[in-house]
Design an enzyme around this catalytic site. Structure first.
Site, mmCIF file in Angstrom:
data_model
loop_
_atom_site.group_PDB
_atom_site.id
_atom_site.type_symbol
_atom_site.label_atom_id
_atom_site.label_comp_id
_atom_site.label_asym_id
_atom_site.label_seq_id
_atom_site.Cartn_x
_atom_site.Cartn_y
_atom_site.Cartn_z
ATOM 1 N N CYS A 59 70.581 68.639 89.467
ATOM 2 C CA CYS A 59 71.923 68.286 89.917
ATOM 3 C C CYS A 59 72.661 69.553 90.349
ATOM 4 C CB CYS A 59 72.663 67.599 88.768
ATOM 5 S SG CYS A 59 74.395 67.240 89.133
ATOM 6 N N CYS A 62 75.631 70.156 87.689
ATOM 7 C CA CYS A 62 75.452 70.509 86.267
ATOM 8 C C CYS A 62 74.073 71.027 85.905
ATOM 9 C CB CYS A 62 75.798 69.306 85.391
ATOM 10 S SG CYS A 62 74.503 68.047 85.330
ATOM 11 N N CYS A 108 74.004 61.326 88.511
ATOM 12 C CA CYS A 108 73.495 62.177 87.438
ATOM 13 C C CYS A 108 73.950 61.618 86.095
ATOM 14 C CB CYS A 108 74.020 63.594 87.635
ATOM 15 S SG CYS A 108 73.652 64.701 86.255
ATOM 16 N N CYS A 111 76.469 64.387 84.236
ATOM 17 C CA CYS A 111 77.852 64.682 84.668
ATOM 18 C C CYS A 111 78.484 63.542 85.464
ATOM 19 C CB CYS A 111 77.887 65.982 85.485
ATOM 20 S SG CYS A 111 77.231 65.828 87.160
ATOM 21 N N CYS A 131 67.234 57.334 97.703
ATOM 22 C CA CYS A 131 67.737 57.971 98.914
ATOM 23 C C CYS A 131 68.869 58.909 98.482
ATOM 24 C CB CYS A 131 68.237 56.870 99.847
ATOM 25 S SG CYS A 131 68.757 57.468 101.446
HETATM 26 FE FE FE Z 1 74.971 66.477 87.024
#
Ligand code: FE
Length: 143
Positions: A59, A62, A108, A111, A131
């Site tokens: 991510c 984070c 995610c 976060c 996607c």
């Molecule tokens: Fe994240």
């Protein structure tokens, strides 16, 4: 596991929590628009589209490990595509009616940052197509 999207008022359930101002300061304009405001990058613009090295996609907000290179494939859509998350529970989903019909939004799990959507037209073994906006990811090569 059901994880609510950051924008739905349940952001407090995510491990990584920041104020909107903090995210705006940490992320660049495009990352902020995608990850925190549910934006979409223009297709065929992400440098990660052609990333073929062995490694992990984390991510961009984070650092949570989201996808691994082994599950990345060329979908032809213009967005980095994967058929499976790095681990069960790495990402959360919610239902998105933004375009007037139901799509499954993915974010995610740590976060709550918006990543993209998942569709049922992917390759085996899962038949899924994650996607993902390349700007929501950061790639780390691994030997
Ligand atoms: Fe994240």
């Amino acid at each position: 596991m059901t994880v609510s999207y950051a924008g739905d008022g349940h952001a407090s359930q995510f491990d990584v929590r920041k104020t909107d101002a903090e995210w705006q300061q940490q992320l660049d304009k495009q990352q902020y628009k995608i990850l925190r405001k549910h934006g979409t990058e223009r297709p065929f613009t992400s440098p990660l589209l052609k990333e073929k090295r062995h490694g992990v996609f984390v991510c961009a907000a984070c650092g949570h490990e989201l996808f691994v290179s082994e599950t990345k494939y060329e979908s032809g859509t213009g967005w980095p595509s994967f058929y499976q998350p790095a681990a069960q529970g790495a990402i959360g989903t919610s239902t998105d009616h933004k375009l007037g019909y139901a799509r499954t939004e993915v974010h995610c799990a740590r976060c709550g940052g918006h990543l993209g959507h998942v569709f049922n037209d992917g390759p085996q073994p899962t038949g899924l197509r994650y996607c993902i906006n390349g700007a929501a990811l950061s790639f780390t090569p691994r030997p």
